[in-house]
Each structure stands twice: as C-alpha cells, then as structure tokens.
Design a protein around this motif. Structure first.
Motif, short mmCIF file in Angstrom:
data_model
loop_
_atom_site.label_atom_id
_atom_site.label_comp_id
_atom_site.label_asym_id
_atom_site.label_seq_id
_atom_site.Cartn_x
_atom_site.Cartn_y
_atom_site.Cartn_z
N VAL A 22 0.84 -1.21 0.00
CA VAL A 22 0.00 0.00 0.00
C VAL A 22 0.86 1.25 0.00
CG1 VAL A 22 -1.67 1.33 1.35
CG2 VAL A 22 -1.97 -1.13 1.08
N ALA A 23 1.94 1.25 0.79
CA ALA A 23 2.82 2.42 0.85
C ALA A 23 3.48 2.68 -0.50
CB ALA A 23 3.89 2.21 1.93
N GLU A 24 3.86 1.62 -1.21
CA GLU A 24 4.46 1.80 -2.53
C GLU A 24 3.43 2.32 -3.54
OE1 GLU A 24 7.24 1.89 -5.50
OE2 GLU A 24 7.50 1.66 -3.33
N ARG A 25 2.21 1.84 -3.43
CA ARG A 25 1.17 2.30 -4.36
C ARG A 25 0.77 3.75 -4.10
NH1 ARG A 25 -3.56 -1.85 -3.93
NH2 ARG A 25 -4.51 -0.31 -5.33
N ILE A 26 0.88 4.18 -2.85
CA ILE A 26 0.56 5.58 -2.55
C ILE A 26 1.49 6.52 -3.30
CG2 ILE A 26 0.65 7.31 -0.69
CD1 ILE A 26 -0.48 5.24 1.19
N ASP B 222 -7.36 6.41 -7.26
CA ASP B 222 -6.99 5.21 -6.50
C ASP B 222 -6.96 5.45 -4.99
OD1 ASP B 222 -6.63 3.92 -8.91
OD2 ASP B 222 -4.50 4.46 -9.03
N GLU B 223 -7.03 6.70 -4.58
CA GLU B 223 -6.81 7.01 -3.17
C GLU B 223 -7.91 6.45 -2.28
OE1 GLU B 223 -6.45 11.17 -3.35
OE2 GLU B 223 -4.31 11.15 -3.88
N GLN B 224 -9.13 6.48 -2.74
CA GLN B 224 -10.22 5.97 -1.92
C GLN B 224 -10.06 4.47 -1.66
OE1 GLN B 224 -14.12 6.80 -3.45
NE2 GLN B 224 -15.19 5.92 -1.69
N LEU C 36 -7.18 2.81 -1.70
CA LEU C 36 -6.03 2.64 -0.82
C LEU C 36 -6.40 2.96 0.62
CD1 LEU C 36 -3.19 4.25 -2.98
CD2 LEU C 36 -3.53 1.83 -2.49
N LEU C 37 -7.22 3.97 0.82
CA LEU C 37 -7.65 4.30 2.17
C LEU C 37 -8.51 3.18 2.75
CD1 LEU C 37 -7.47 6.47 4.32
CD2 LEU C 37 -9.53 7.52 3.36
N ARG C 38 -9.32 2.56 1.94
CA ARG C 38 -10.13 1.43 2.40
C ARG C 38 -9.25 0.25 2.80
NH1 ARG C 38 -11.90 -3.27 0.78
NH2 ARG C 38 -10.72 -3.09 -1.16
N GLN C 39 -8.22 -0.03 2.00
CA GLN C 39 -7.31 -1.13 2.34
C GLN C 39 -6.55 -0.85 3.63
OE1 GLN C 39 -4.80 -1.99 -1.00
NE2 GLN C 39 -6.48 -2.40 -2.40
N LEU C 40 -6.13 0.40 3.80
CA LEU C 40 -5.43 0.76 5.03
C LEU C 40 -6.34 0.62 6.25
CD1 LEU C 40 -3.19 3.87 4.24
CD2 LEU C 40 -2.47 1.67 5.16
N THR C 41 -7.59 1.01 6.10
CA THR C 41 -8.54 0.90 7.21
C THR C 41 -8.75 -0.56 7.59
OG1 THR C 41 -9.65 2.92 6.48
CG2 THR C 41 -10.86 1.49 7.98
N GLN C 42 -8.89 -1.43 6.60
CA GLN C 42 -9.06 -2.85 6.88
C GLN C 42 -7.82 -3.43 7.53
OE1 GLN C 42 -10.13 -4.65 3.14
NE2 GLN C 42 -12.29 -4.11 3.33
N LEU C 43 -6.64 -3.02 7.06
CA LEU C 43 -5.38 -3.51 7.64
C LEU C 43 -5.24 -3.04 9.08
CD1 LEU C 43 -2.75 -5.03 7.19
CD2 LEU C 43 -1.75 -2.92 6.31
N ARG D 208 -4.03 10.51 4.07
CA ARG D 208 -5.07 11.52 4.36
C ARG D 208 -4.55 12.93 4.07
NH1 ARG D 208 -5.94 8.02 8.91
NH2 ARG D 208 -7.95 6.94 8.72
N THR D 209 -3.27 13.18 4.39
CA THR D 209 -2.69 14.49 4.09
C THR D 209 -2.67 14.74 2.59
OG1 THR D 209 -1.31 14.36 6.07
CG2 THR D 209 -0.64 15.91 4.37
N ARG D 210 -2.32 13.70 1.84
CA ARG D 210 -2.30 13.86 0.38
C ARG D 210 -3.70 14.13 -0.16
NH1 ARG D 210 0.16 9.64 -4.11
NH2 ARG D 210 -1.21 10.27 -5.82
N VAL D 211 -4.68 13.41 0.35
CA VAL D 211 -6.06 13.64 -0.09
C VAL D 211 -6.53 15.05 0.28
CG1 VAL D 211 -8.46 12.92 0.27
CG2 VAL D 211 -6.67 11.20 -0.02
N GLU D 212 -6.17 15.50 1.48
CA GLU D 212 -6.58 16.84 1.90
C GLU D 212 -5.93 17.91 1.05
OE1 GLU D 212 -5.57 17.05 5.98
OE2 GLU D 212 -7.20 15.73 6.65
#
Length: 433
Positions: free
Chosen positions: A228-232, A239-241, A243-250, A330-334
């Motif tokens: 996930v960090a590499e894909r960010i 793709d950000e939404q 990735l954020l979902r995967q991070l939340t699940q992890l 989240r900072t990138r999305v903001e």
C-alpha cells in the motif's frame, strides 16, 4: 468515632494471606495447577472433597485453604487465571523413589473433575542430608535424567535442589530436595518457591504459541502495508479511496490482533518476573559442577520471553506504521481537495469579475436610462409649473436636471458596487483559509 473503610480488615490481613506451610523431611509432595477461571466452581469442588470427610469447607469467596484430609495434607489456592492443589505426606522413612505418591490417596474421580485445564504437574521429594553433601545423592542419579540435570545449593547452603525439567510417564515433573539443617517453616518456604517457579514458568510460556501466531500473521500484514505504501507513491487521485479502504481494513486487522494478544503478553511478562524473583530468593550456589536453575532459565526460558516481548513490540510498531501511512494518505487527499477547492474558487472569482464587468456596462446603461426618465419627469414638472403661471423654462430645467440626476444615479450605483465587491472579497478570503 471515625468512619471505618469497608476494606480495612481485608487489606490489613492481605500480608498474611497464603502463609507458608511447615514441612519436615522426609516428605513427598504432588502439585497440580489448572488454568481457567470457573468462578466459584473451584472452591465448590474442593469443598465437596472436604465435605465427604466431614471437614470444614472453605469460606464463601475464599481463595486459600490448608487442611488435613486423612494422612495427606491439602493446600488449595485460587489465583487470577489458574488454581493449584498441593498434596503432601510426611514420611517415617526416606523413600527409594517417588512412591507412594500422596495424590494417589485422593479419589480419581475427584481429580478428574477438577475445573480447568491441567497445565502443571510436579512431584517433590524432600529427604534429609544423610549422605555427604559433597557427593551427588544416588537417588538423584536414579530418578532424574543426567543429560538435563540441573542443581544448586540454595538458601545460604541450607539445602540442595535437583531437577531435570522433564515430564515422566504420569505427566509430572520431578524435583529432589536434600534438606540440611532447616526449620520446618524455612523448608516450607523453599518447597513453595520451587512450586511457584515451575507454575509461573509454565504460565509465562502460555504466551509463546501466541507470539508465534502473531509472527506468522504479521508477515502478511507487513507485506500488505509495504504494498500500500508503494502504491501511494504513484497512485492517481482515483486510486486514493481504494487505498484508504485497504489501510482501514489492515488497521482493523492489526488492532484486533493486538487486542487479543496484549493481555497474554503482559501476563507472560509478569509471570516471568515472578520466576526471576523466586530464583533470586533461592540464593543459588553452584554444586557438583551442574548448571543452576537460573542458568537453565536464562538458556531456555529467557529466549521464549524475549520472543513474546519482540512479538508485542513488532505488533505495536506495525500499528504505528499503519497510522503514519494512513496520515500520509489523508494528508495527500486533503492537499488535493484543497487544490481542487482553490481552483474552484479561482474559477468562481473569474466568473465574478466577468459579472462585475458586465454589471458595470449594465450600470452605464442604467444611469443613462434613469437619467433619461428622470429628466423627462423634470420636464413634465417644469411644464406644469409654467402652465400654473411660474416663470420656469422647461428646457432650462431639463438641462440643469440632467447632470444632477446622472451624477446622483452614478454615485448611488458605485456605492452599491463597492459594497458588493467588499462582501465578495471577504467571502473569498474566508474560503481560502
């Protein structure tokens, strides 16, 4: 009279709870520890054994009992997540081995019905120092395994203890204590410490399978986080939404694992500390060139405890890394949302300027139209006044009124324009903040 705290007496008597037993050599002892908190079932089970022998049962809510059940002494203790039953018998002669065992005098069906899961089984043989203590007792050589034999002179040279930390056919480990000149109370403390070393050692090791399970689970979680960090780094806004979902699940998976294992790791650390304290209380000295109990624990138990501690730290570190990556995303999305908002506001500002230009043009026509109609009204008024006998020239009145009306209308429009522009600028600045 001062108000008495409701816990005053129980707290005061806590220092006298679970006193050491008085023991004399020779004796045989069997110790059991069972894991599981069954509420009051453990006390009720012990009470049933005592009731069958017309003996006093433990008090309601009691966690300790010591009683003679007919030639065999019973000591029962209830702890937070386990309870123990210890049976011992004073012997008239030094036995040749671990027989006859005092636990054999307890009904088999009662032993089978003990609440909890059997974790610790220990036989302790205490014999007086008949042979010269400079030699290894023949009983130790015959009853324990030489390959893993552990021994030490303990409690300022008052006794020698031996064990091999192995389980025998009946599922029990064995300790041999060669007691020198020891008082019954001191011997009771020594035997109690040996029981606690074995019990707390096994309780501490309950965290090891959990640590191995955590280690296997963290391998996949760390791999997922790295992906996930590499894909960010190269992800598009679309793709950000995901990735954020995967991070939340992890994060939920790791936090769930932490919640399930934290108590076990904390308990293992506490039990290991108790083991170390009990070994310190033995005050060991090397005897017969054998490794001491501390040396054995440092070689065999300490690595397991370090594995548990490492698993806990690794789990905590992974949780913190997930939090940092989540904050980064989240900072990138903001930032992207702020950029989009800024572009939207800039577009709105440009449209507003265009509208103001158009409005200025309309204002010019409006001034001309209002001046035209106002001058017409002045002309009609002058004609009326002239018909009424006043010496007024309609043409002159219209000529004088036109510039006055035009200036008044223009000033009014400009004032409204400035107020509208100021309000728009204020709203724009507040939105950019």
């Amino acid at each position: 009279m001062q108000t008495v705290h409701p816990l005053r007496e129980s707290l005061h008597h806590e220092v006298h709870a679970r006193p050491y037993e008085r023991m004399s050599a020779p004796l045989l002892l069997s110790h059991l520890a069972l894991v599981g908190n069954a509420g009051d079932a453990e006390r009720q089970h012990v009470a049933g054994l005592l009731r069958d022998r017309q003996l006093a049962v433990p008090a309601e809510g009691g966690s300790h009992l010591s009683a003679d059940i007919g030639g065999v002494r019973l000591r029962w203790e209830k702890h937070g997540e386990f309870h123990t039953c210890t049976f011992w018998r004073q012997l008239a002669e030094v036995p040749e081995g671990f027989a006859p065992l005092p636990i054999d005098d307890v009904p088999a069906d009662w032993r089978a019905g003990l609440p909890g899961e059997w974790l610790v089984g220990l036989h302790v043989l205490v014999k007086p120092a008949i042979t010269p203590r400079a030699e290894l007792p023949p009983l130790v050589r015959s009853m324990l395994n030489d390959d893993s034999l552990v021994g030490a002179r303990v409690m300022d040279g008052s006794a020698d203890v031996y064990t091999d930390f192995r389980l025998y056919g009946d599922g029990f480990a064995r300790w041999v204590v060669v007691a020198g000149d020891m008082t019954p109370r001191r011997l009771g403390r020594l035997v109690q410490r040996l029981q606690e070393i074995e019990t707390y050692r096994m309780m501490a090791l309950l965290g090891l399978p959990v640590a191995r399970e955590v280690g296997a689970a963290l391998v996949g979680a760390e791999r997922d986080l790295a992906d996930v960090a590499e894909r960010i780094r190269t992800a598009s806004p679309d793709d950000e939404q995901e990735l954020l979902r995967q991070l939340t699940q992890l994060a939920a998976r790791v936090e769930g694992l932490y919640a399930r294992t934290h108590a076990r790791f904390s308990a293992s650390a506490a039990y290991f500390e108790l083991v170390q304290r009990r070994i310190d209380e033995l005050r060991e000295e090397r005897v017969h060139n054998l490794q001491t109990v501390r040396e054995f624990m440092d070689r065999r138990l300490l690595p397991a405890m370090q594995t548990c501690a490492w698993a806990g730290r690794r789990l905590q570190a992974l949780s913190e890394r997930i939090s940092r990556v989540s904050n980064l995303l989240r900072t990138r999305v903001e930032i992207e949302q702020q950029q989009s908002s800024r572009e939207l506001l800039d577009a709105m500002n440009r449209r507003q300027k265009a509208q103001l230009l158009l409005q200025s043009a309309v204002e010019g026509f409006s001034v001309a139209a209002v001046t035209y109609y106002g001058a017409g009204l002045v002309g009609y008024a002058a004609k009326g006044a002239k018909s009424a006998g006043w010496n007024v020239s309609p043409d002159v009145a219209v000529a004088i009124a036109i510039p006055l009306i035009a200036i008044g209308v223009w000033l009014g429009v400009r004032r409204l324009h400035r107020e509208a522009q100021a309000a728009a600028d204020t709203n724009y600045q507040e939105s950019r903040r």
